[in-house]
Design a protein around this motif. Structure first.
Motif, short mmCIF file in Angstrom:
data_model
loop_
_atom_site.label_atom_id
_atom_site.label_comp_id
_atom_site.label_asym_id
_atom_site.label_seq_id
_atom_site.Cartn_x
_atom_site.Cartn_y
_atom_site.Cartn_z
N MET A 301 -2.53 -44.50 25.42
CA MET A 301 -2.99 -44.62 24.12
C MET A 301 -2.33 -46.09 23.76
O MET A 301 -1.50 -46.39 22.84
N LYS A 302 -2.74 -46.99 24.59
CA LYS A 302 -2.67 -48.66 24.18
C LYS A 302 -3.83 -49.26 23.59
O LYS A 302 -5.06 -48.94 24.08
N MET A 303 -3.60 -49.99 22.48
CA MET A 303 -4.77 -50.51 21.70
C MET A 303 -5.17 -51.59 22.55
O MET A 303 -4.60 -52.34 23.10
N ILE A 304 -6.61 -51.64 22.76
CA ILE A 304 -7.39 -52.59 23.56
C ILE A 304 -7.31 -53.99 22.60
O ILE A 304 -7.58 -53.90 21.45
N GLN A 305 -7.20 -55.11 23.36
CA GLN A 305 -7.27 -56.31 22.77
C GLN A 305 -8.39 -56.72 22.21
O GLN A 305 -8.65 -57.65 21.36
N ALA A 306 -9.65 -56.22 22.80
CA ALA A 306 -11.12 -56.72 22.13
C ALA A 306 -11.57 -55.38 21.74
O ALA A 306 -11.29 -54.62 20.99
N TYR A 307 -12.89 -55.13 22.30
CA TYR A 307 -13.77 -53.84 22.09
C TYR A 307 -14.58 -53.67 23.35
O TYR A 307 -15.14 -54.72 23.88
N MET A 308 -14.63 -52.63 23.75
CA MET A 308 -15.22 -52.12 25.12
C MET A 308 -16.70 -52.25 24.56
O MET A 308 -17.28 -51.74 23.53
N GLY A 309 -17.73 -52.94 25.75
CA GLY A 309 -18.92 -52.80 25.52
C GLY A 309 -19.58 -51.41 25.28
O GLY A 309 -20.40 -51.21 24.25
N THR A 310 -19.01 -50.35 26.17
CA THR A 310 -19.70 -49.07 25.88
C THR A 310 -19.41 -48.53 24.62
O THR A 310 -20.00 -47.85 23.86
N GLY A 311 -18.15 -49.00 24.06
CA GLY A 311 -17.81 -48.48 23.00
C GLY A 311 -18.40 -49.00 21.76
O GLY A 311 -18.72 -48.48 20.84
N GLY A 312 -18.91 -50.38 21.97
CA GLY A 312 -19.93 -50.88 20.95
C GLY A 312 -21.06 -50.32 20.92
O GLY A 312 -21.71 -50.29 19.97
N ILE A 313 -21.69 -49.73 22.22
CA ILE A 313 -22.90 -49.13 21.92
C ILE A 313 -22.78 -47.83 21.51
O ILE A 313 -23.70 -47.34 20.58
N CYS A 314 -21.80 -47.08 21.75
CA CYS A 314 -21.30 -45.87 20.90
C CYS A 314 -21.36 -45.87 19.60
O CYS A 314 -21.67 -45.19 18.64
N THR A 315 -20.77 -47.03 19.15
CA THR A 315 -20.51 -47.49 17.55
C THR A 315 -21.86 -47.64 16.97
O THR A 315 -22.14 -47.13 15.97
N VAL A 316 -22.97 -48.41 17.49
CA VAL A 316 -24.19 -48.61 16.73
C VAL A 316 -24.69 -47.39 17.06
O VAL A 316 -25.85 -47.22 16.01
N VAL A 317 -24.81 -46.38 17.83
CA VAL A 317 -25.55 -45.28 18.05
C VAL A 317 -24.91 -44.44 16.89
O VAL A 317 -25.47 -43.61 15.95
N ALA A 318 -23.68 -44.31 16.61
CA ALA A 318 -22.75 -43.53 15.71
C ALA A 318 -23.21 -43.94 14.33
O ALA A 318 -23.39 -43.26 13.17
N ALA A 319 -23.57 -45.32 14.16
CA ALA A 319 -23.97 -45.96 12.88
C ALA A 319 -25.32 -45.33 12.55
O ALA A 319 -25.69 -45.31 11.25
N ASN A 320 -26.12 -44.98 13.38
CA ASN A 320 -27.40 -44.62 13.15
C ASN A 320 -27.36 -42.90 13.19
O ASN A 320 -28.67 -42.36 13.24
N THR A 321 -26.28 -42.30 13.08
CA THR A 321 -26.21 -41.20 12.96
C THR A 321 -25.75 -40.27 11.78
O THR A 321 -24.36 -40.67 11.56
N PRO A 322 -26.61 -39.98 10.80
CA PRO A 322 -26.07 -39.51 9.32
C PRO A 322 -24.87 -38.67 9.48
O PRO A 322 -24.91 -37.72 10.16
N GLY A 323 -24.05 -39.07 8.69
CA GLY A 323 -22.90 -38.20 8.45
C GLY A 323 -21.63 -38.52 9.30
O GLY A 323 -20.44 -37.85 8.99
N THR A 324 -21.68 -39.31 10.10
CA THR A 324 -20.50 -39.78 10.92
C THR A 324 -19.68 -40.67 10.13
O THR A 324 -20.15 -41.50 9.17
#
Length: 388
Positions: A301-324
């Motif tokens: 549970m350590k906060m990452i200093q930047a943002y994971m690449g795969t986390g970015g991909i998951c974020t853009v997919v979540a942004a295109n998933t209505p209701g998330t």
């Protein structure tokens, strides 16, 4: 048999905002347990300082990549990622890393696993962790992957040659489905308080929660968060949600097991609406420059200093998933739920993630491909000496 101080060929590379030791598959033991012991020795794990190995004592610099020429049709190289635990004798292999994925193409070209083609070489990569395809488009000059260029990413000093990374159909990377609970948003009661969360599996599974529900602004930097008197309590509640989701997709049998043996996945992210804040680089991130502000957590549970690449991909997919939760934040006030670009505000700046969308026959749309631009650089090549 690996004896004390046996030398093993390796390459030390930066990919995006992470670093990893790269090995050829042929140079490591075939037995999985023996292989992990060699890797742990190479990194100096377990030890909080990793003082007797190549690990950098944080999750972004304690990563390993194992590469081999692929025998799969239409694939150039197979790539296995490992998150090397700092304080436990564990090499986590349930996930992929988008940042390290960006260094696989340059490694494959420079090591002669893929023929170099100028000006750009396309490297088709099969990630064995997630059983997903990645396509890397690598600038090449004089038979080698280019390092220098004018592309900059927040969290890395200077500029470099832009490597385009494409994650083909990233949904269901671990669980096999986009929404492991079947819902775009769920809730959980912890000690009398109800917390909302969205569990999305794309490139890597991530659990998104609203920062405000935990008394946070969502713009905190890692050291600011760790200095809070309630940090441990917030992490405890986040871990309950994260661990519950780990159990849901079969990565752990219970919360205790998740906290010990499934620290790498799923990831959990606190997020909020666009806000102005000062990044760790002292750069002011204006609210209008981002669509979403997120903070990802990794091992322990350590906060990452930047943002994971795969986390970015998951974020853009979540942004295109209505209701998330991500969709609600990114699409707030807009007359469309189709998102082709998400600008993510993270502790050291902004990550831009693009999506190629595809219309579905039954209506709506899906993300056909998620894309990020990264830079990578070979830092060292030679041998690492492993201990018995």
């Amino acid at each position: 048999m690996y004896k004390a101080n046996r030398k093993v060929p390796c390459v030390y590379m930066r990919g995006g905002t992470s670093k990893a030791v790269f090995f050829h598959d042929r140079d490591l033991p075939s037995d999985p347990q023996a292989r992990d012991r060699v890797i742990l020795s190479a990194f100096g794990s377990p030890d909080l300082r990793q003082i007797d190995g190549m690990g950098g004592a944080n999750t972004s610099t304690s990563k390993v990549a194992v590469i081999r020429k692929s025998e799969r049709e239409g694939v150039d190289v197979d790539y296995e990622f490992g998150q090397v635990s700092i304080d436990l004798p564990i090499v986590g292999k349930t996930m992929n890393c988008g940042n390290i994925s960006s260094a696989v193409g340059p490694f494959a070209i420079d090591e002669g696993l893929v023929e170099a083609v100028e000006p750009v070489t396309t490297v088709r990569i099969f990630n064995t962790n997630t059983q997903k395809m990645i396509v890397a488009r690598v600038p090449v000059k004089d038979g080698k992957a280019m390092t220098e260029g004018d592309f900059a990413i927040d969290g890395v000093p200077g500029t470099g040659a832009k490597i385009q990374i494409e994650f083909s159909r990233p949904q269901g990377a671990v669980s096999g489905v986009l929404l492991p609970t079947g819902n775009p948003k769920d809730s959980m009661e912890i000690e009398g308080t109800v917390y909302e969360y969205s569990f999305v599996d794309a490139a890597n599974p991530v659990v998104f929660v609203r920062a405000e529900q935990f008394g946070l602004e969502g713009t905190e930097l890692p050291w600011e968060f760790e200095a809070r008197p309630d940090c441990a309590d917030i992490c405890r509640r986040l871990e309950i949600i994260r661990g519950t989701c780990a159990v849901k997709i079969g990565l752990a049998k219970d919360l205790e097991d998740a906290a010990i043996n499934s620290q790498t996945l799923p990831k959990i992210a606190i997020c909020t609406t666009p806000k102005t804040y000062t990044a760790g680089s002292k750069k002011v991130i204006e609210a209008g420059a981002v669509d979403f502000v997120g903070r990802l957590f990794s091992l322990g549970m350590k906060m990452i200093q930047a943002y994971m690449g795969t986390g970015g991909i998951c974020t853009v997919v979540a942004a295109n998933t209505p209701g998330t939760i991500v969709n609600e934040i990114v699409c707030a006030g807009k007359d469309t739920d189709q998102v082709t670009t998400v600008r993510i505000g993270h502790p050291f700046g902004i990550m831009e993630v693009d999506a190629e969308l595809e219309e579905l026959p039954e209506g709506g749309h899906t993300v056909k491909c998620g894309m990020i631009g990264r830079t990578a650089r070979r830092i060292m090549e030679g041998y690492v000496y492993v201990r018995d």
